[in-house]
Design a protein around this motif. Structure first.
Motif, PDB file in Angstrom:
ATOM      1  N   ILE A  61       6.088  14.748   0.361  1.00 42.01           N
ATOM      2  CA  ILE A  61       5.152  14.261   1.584  1.00 42.01           C
ATOM      3  C   ILE A  61       5.840  13.821   2.498  1.00 42.01           C
ATOM      4  CG2 ILE A  61       4.570  12.186   0.569  1.00 42.01           C
ATOM      5  CD1 ILE A  61       1.542  12.597   1.536  1.00 42.01           C
ATOM      6  N   SER A  62       5.582  14.123   3.910  1.00 40.75           N
ATOM      7  CA  SER A  62       6.261  13.787   5.147  1.00 40.75           C
ATOM      8  C   SER A  62       5.901  12.391   5.548  1.00 40.75           C
ATOM      9  CB  SER A  62       6.201  14.701   6.326  1.00 40.75           C
ATOM     10  OG  SER A  62       4.747  14.679   6.802  1.00 40.75           O
ATOM     11  N   VAL A  63       6.793  11.717   6.371  1.00 39.32           N
ATOM     12  CA  VAL A  63       6.301  10.447   6.937  1.00 39.32           C
ATOM     13  C   VAL A  63       4.945  10.579   7.777  1.00 39.32           C
ATOM     14  CG1 VAL A  63       7.034   8.658   8.588  1.00 39.32           C
ATOM     15  CG2 VAL A  63       8.430   9.300   7.080  1.00 39.32           C
ATOM     16  N   ASN A  64       4.843  11.864   8.464  1.00 42.80           N
ATOM     17  CA  ASN A  64       3.622  11.945   9.432  1.00 42.80           C
ATOM     18  C   ASN A  64       2.438  12.040   8.464  1.00 42.80           C
ATOM     19  OD1 ASN A  64       4.964  11.640  11.788  1.00 42.80           O
ATOM     20  ND2 ASN A  64       5.772  14.061  11.871  1.00 42.80           N
ATOM     21  N   ILE A  91       0.934  -1.252   0.002  1.00 44.74           N
ATOM     22  CA  ILE A  91      -0.166   0.081   0.084  1.00 44.74           C
ATOM     23  C   ILE A  91       1.086   1.417  -0.125  1.00 44.74           C
ATOM     24  CG2 ILE A  91      -1.850   1.430   1.217  1.00 44.74           C
ATOM     25  CD1 ILE A  91      -3.022  -1.339   2.382  1.00 44.74           C
ATOM     26  N   LEU A  92       1.917   1.341   0.726  1.00 44.64           N
ATOM     27  CA  LEU A  92       2.781   2.549   0.925  1.00 44.64           C
ATOM     28  C   LEU A  92       3.537   2.668  -0.494  1.00 44.64           C
ATOM     29  CD1 LEU A  92       4.326   4.703   2.269  1.00 44.64           C
ATOM     30  CD2 LEU A  92       6.090   3.078   3.117  1.00 44.64           C
ATOM     31  N   HIS A  93       3.758   1.564  -1.285  1.00 42.78           N
ATOM     32  CA  HIS A  93       4.608   1.578  -2.342  1.00 42.78           C
ATOM     33  C   HIS A  93       3.506   2.366  -3.440  1.00 42.78           C
ATOM     34  CE1 HIS A  93       6.328   0.593  -6.487  1.00 42.78           C
ATOM     35  NE2 HIS A  93       7.314   0.579  -5.831  1.00 42.78           N
ATOM     36  N   GLY A  94       2.413   1.858  -3.480  1.00 41.73           N
ATOM     37  CA  GLY A  94       1.253   2.479  -4.365  1.00 41.73           C
ATOM     38  C   GLY A  94       1.008   3.814  -3.988  1.00 41.73           C
ATOM     39  N   TYR A  95       1.037   4.274  -2.661  1.00 46.61           N
ATOM     40  CA  TYR A  95       0.740   5.716  -2.213  1.00 46.61           C
ATOM     41  C   TYR A  95       1.892   6.720  -2.748  1.00 46.61           C
ATOM     42  CZ  TYR A  95      -0.669   9.563   0.402  1.00 46.61           C
ATOM     43  OH  TYR A  95      -1.011  10.918   0.975  1.00 46.61           O
ATOM     44  N   ARG A 149       7.865   4.114   8.412  1.00 50.25           N
ATOM     45  CA  ARG A 149       9.473   4.222   8.445  1.00 50.25           C
ATOM     46  C   ARG A 149      10.146   2.628   8.195  1.00 50.25           C
ATOM     47  NH1 ARG A 149       8.746   7.633  13.160  1.00 50.25           N
ATOM     48  NH2 ARG A 149       8.980   9.807  12.226  1.00 50.25           N
ATOM     49  N   LYS A 150       9.367   1.675   8.838  1.00 49.41           N
ATOM     50  CA  LYS A 150       9.563   0.412   8.780  1.00 49.41           C
ATOM     51  C   LYS A 150       9.220  -0.198   7.279  1.00 49.41           C
ATOM     52  CE  LYS A 150       8.431  -4.455  10.181  1.00 49.41           C
ATOM     53  NZ  LYS A 150       7.174  -4.807   9.756  1.00 49.41           N
TER      54      LYS A 150
END
Length: 90
Positions: free
Chosen positions: A41-44, A26-30, A58-59
């Motif tokens: 875009i920030s991690v937060n 999901i993160l890769h897609g986002y 982060r992980k």
């Protein structure tokens, strides 16, 4: 679509990669969605958008980097102070 939702497109090579968990996919897609919009875009902010903790993001970034699915390069301001990494989807 709910106003807080964004479309996420996950490529087949990422979707069927057994080394990745669902959060990584999901993160890769986002990240790809943000890159297509030329958006930094920030991690937060990612954590809020995906409803996950910043530590989980982060992980997942580490996992994606270790599998060569993203590139991380250091950034510095004009004074030489270290900023957050720039992340590119490969």
């Amino acid at each position: 679509m709910h106003p807080n939702q964004v479309p996420i497109f996950i490529t087949q090579d990422v979707f069927f990669n057994a080394s990745l968990d669902l959060t990584d996919k999901i993160l890769h897609g986002y990240l790809g969605f943000c890159a297509a919009r030329n958006e930094e875009i920030s991690v937060n902010r990612i954590a809020v958008a995906l409803g996950l903790s910043a530590n989980t993001i982060r992980k997942s970034l580490r996992s994606l980097y270790e599998l060569d699915l993203i590139n991380r390069s250091p950034r510095y301001d004009t004074d030489g102070t270290r900023l957050t990494d720039k992340v590119e989807v490969l």
